[in-house]
Scaffold this active site. Structure first.
Site, mmCIF file in Angstrom:
data_model
loop_
_atom_site.group_PDB
_atom_site.id
_atom_site.type_symbol
_atom_site.label_atom_id
_atom_site.label_comp_id
_atom_site.label_asym_id
_atom_site.label_seq_id
_atom_site.Cartn_x
_atom_site.Cartn_y
_atom_site.Cartn_z
ATOM 1 C CD GLU A 41 10.249 -29.830 -16.073
ATOM 2 O OE1 GLU A 41 9.921 -30.950 -15.631
ATOM 3 O OE2 GLU A 41 9.618 -28.783 -15.797
ATOM 4 C CE LYS A 116 9.713 -32.095 -12.130
ATOM 5 N NZ LYS A 116 8.823 -31.649 -13.224
ATOM 6 C CB CYS A 152 9.661 -27.916 -12.732
ATOM 7 S SG CYS A 152 8.173 -26.938 -13.076
#
Length: 570
Positions: A41, A116, A152
């Site tokens: 990330e 994300k 994540c």
């Protein structure tokens, strides 16, 4: 298809340097026959970039660097790179101006960009400050294989595993519904004790539940107070780990996806940590090494008292930077015991570091003379005791300034919690190495270091802890025994237990109340402390956001155990 995981250690803001790391990993992956390379990330800018993201020129430079990286990559290799992308609809929707994104680079171009979806705003995370959440499931097709992309936090919302949902969507479930062949997760997940075991259990649940092979790529390295352990791994549909990268170091591992079996094949699996002390030691060494390197320090200095805390910090510094780059300063006062000097010298000999003795008796007398009239008619107390610590702090800062050294402070978490430390004295420094390590864990780590040979002198381990600021002083003159104190602090700080719950666990209510008051009163000290390396899930750093001016702890005992939310106070 061979898939490579690049476990990278970026420096925040170093766009050219981070791009070069990705490029070198890509060349290695291509040489090993990989078709796809995964990076963590925000691998292009480093995580967490924090308010650098508010600088438009930084965001623009990231875009330019990404385009150049795409052109520089080896042919026939697709690469997933962590970056940011502008939210072009922000001015219409009122949303944030950026997405936390993963870019798919191939054939010299940015082919696709994925956003994300779940943005954490707890502990050290504050992503809603900068990012707009993505709204759709992310996947791409490479050589007829559908690969789902998560970033994540997207992995951390399985309602069956947690027993609840923290967000309205589960990106893993959405990708399973689409029917992708493989799910990858690109992470920058900070370290805390035992977290890797937890990640593996959590990912195993998702792999088995959705019958999905999964690959987890994590950042490694220290960035300010945060340490990233790496430990990237891959799991097959049965929830078995088929590959694991090493912890606390850069690494590149290659796994293979079998199109016929629709699953990942077994590969190299690095051993798990030998113990909690083993992983904490590795984390602290990496944290010091990277903090010094990324802040452009090559040498460190610290005060050596002959006590266990400074002994542990010195050992960490040597492991991180080499004995030739560590300087220990002994500053005995008239109250220092003979063994404080001999133990510190024995430690320096065991570690092979240079040690310098600077007695402070004359300086103490100078301060006493200067303050004689002002302090006339008063008794010797905390102010005079703290002068010794502040004299030492001044000397250490002078040495650090003169020679360009990084000053390491040596206070532990137990002391930081209750304020058993001196502002502008032993709290001086550029990095608080063990400020998230409780005193009982300090002892445990030192025994771990001595498992093969004596590094920490045995007398340091045997003697009662003491600040030695007055004759015959020991820590337990002011504090409960550390075994009791650390358990109370664990319950209050980490477990968020009430005073009643802590007492119900077997602790003296008088001691519990006293500890609560000490923790509250010390908040102003912690606010002025240097950054400290985070190794637990509740550290006194980025994720600790307590008010300084607050009466809650002072008033709480006026409330019954099950009081209404708004009781009347007399």
């Amino acid at each position: 298809m061979k898939i490579a995981i690049a476990q990278l250690n970026p420096t925040i803001g170093d766009l050219p340097g981070n791009a070069q790391q990705i490029l070198e990993a890509a060349k290695q992956a291509a040489a090993e026959g990989a078709r796809l390379l995964l990076t963590p990330e925000l691998s292009l800018c480093g995580y967490p970039p924090r308010d650098l993201l508010l600088n438009p020129s930084f965001v623009a430079a990231m875009g330019v660097t990404l385009q150049q990286l795409a052109q520089d990559l080896p042919p026939n290799l697709a690469v997933l790179v962590g970056t940011v992308e502008e939210n072009l609809k922000a001015h219409i929707t009122g949303g944030k101006s950026l997405f936390n994104s993963i870019a798919l680079l191939e054939e010299g171009q940015v082919k696709q960009v994925f956003h994300k979806r779940l943005l954490p705003t707890y502990d050290v995370f504050d992503e809603r400050r900068y990012f707009e959440p993505g709204l759709q499931a992310n996947y791409f097709t490479l050589d007829n294989i559908d690969i789902g992309v998560t970033i994540c936090e997207d992995l951390w919302n399985d309602e069956e595993f947690w027993g609840k949902r923290s967000y309205t969507v589960n990106p893993i479930a959405d990708l399973a519904i689409i029917g992708v062949d493989l799910i990858v997760n690109l992470s920058a997940s900070p370290y805390s004790v035992g977290k890797q075991q937890f990640r593996e259990v959590m990912l195993r649940h998702s792999a088995v539940r959705f019958q999905q092979p999964m690959i987890y790529a994590n950042q490694v390295g220290g960035n300010d107070d945060l340490i990233f352990d790496g430990c990237s791994f891959a799991m097959n549909r049965q929830g078995e780990i088929i590959s694991r990268a090493s912890g606390f170091t850069t690494d590149l591992v290659v796994v293979e996806f079998d199109e016929t079996q629709q699953d990942l094949k077994s590969a190299t699996v690095a051993s798990p940590f030998a113990s909690e002390d083993d992983e904490i030691w590795q984390a602290l060494v990496l944290g010091v090494r990277d903090y010094a390197r990324k802040c452009r320090f090559s040498k460190v200095v610290l005060g050596l008292s002959g006590g266990i805390d400074s002994s542990l910090v010195a050992a960490i510094a040597v492991a991180a930077l080499g004995k030739e780059n560590v300087l220990g300063i002994l500053m005995p006062s008239p109250y220092s015991s003979e063994h404080s000097i001999s133990d510190a010298l024995a430690l320096s000999e065991n570690l092979g570091i240079k040690a310098q003795i600077l007695p402070i008796a004359n300086l103490m007398q100078s301060f006493d003379r200067s303050l004689a009239d002002m302090f006339a008619g008063t008794e010797f107390g905390i102010a005079e005791e703290n002068l010794q610590s502040r004299i030492r702090g001044n000397l250490l800062m002078a040495i650090a300034n003169k020679f360009g050294y990084l000053l390491l402070s040596t206070g532990n978490k137990s002391e930081m919690a209750v304020g058993y430390c001196t502002l502008y004295g032993d709290m001086n420094g550029g990095l608080a190495v063990i400020s998230d390590v409780p005193k009982t864990r300090v002892y445990s780590l030192c025994h771990y270091l001595n498992r093969d040979r004596e590094i920490i002198p045995q007398n340091v381990l045997n003697k009662a802890p003491s600040a030695e600021l007055k004759p015959g002083q020991v820590d337990q003159d002011s504090l409960p025994p550390y075994e009791i104190l650390d358990d109370i602090l664990q319950r209050l700080i980490h477990n968020h237990q009430s005073a009643d719950q802590v007492v119900a666990a077997g602790h003296d209510p008088v001691i519990v109340d006293r500890v609560i008051q000490m923790v509250a009163r010390a908040e102003f000290k912690r606010r002025q402390a240097p950054p400290g390396l985070k190794i637990t899930d509740r550290a006194f750093g980025t994720g600790w956001r307590m008010p300084i001016a607050s009466n809650w702890f002072a008033l709480k005992n006026a409330y019954p155990a099950k009081a209404s939310p708004t009781p009347t106070l007399k």
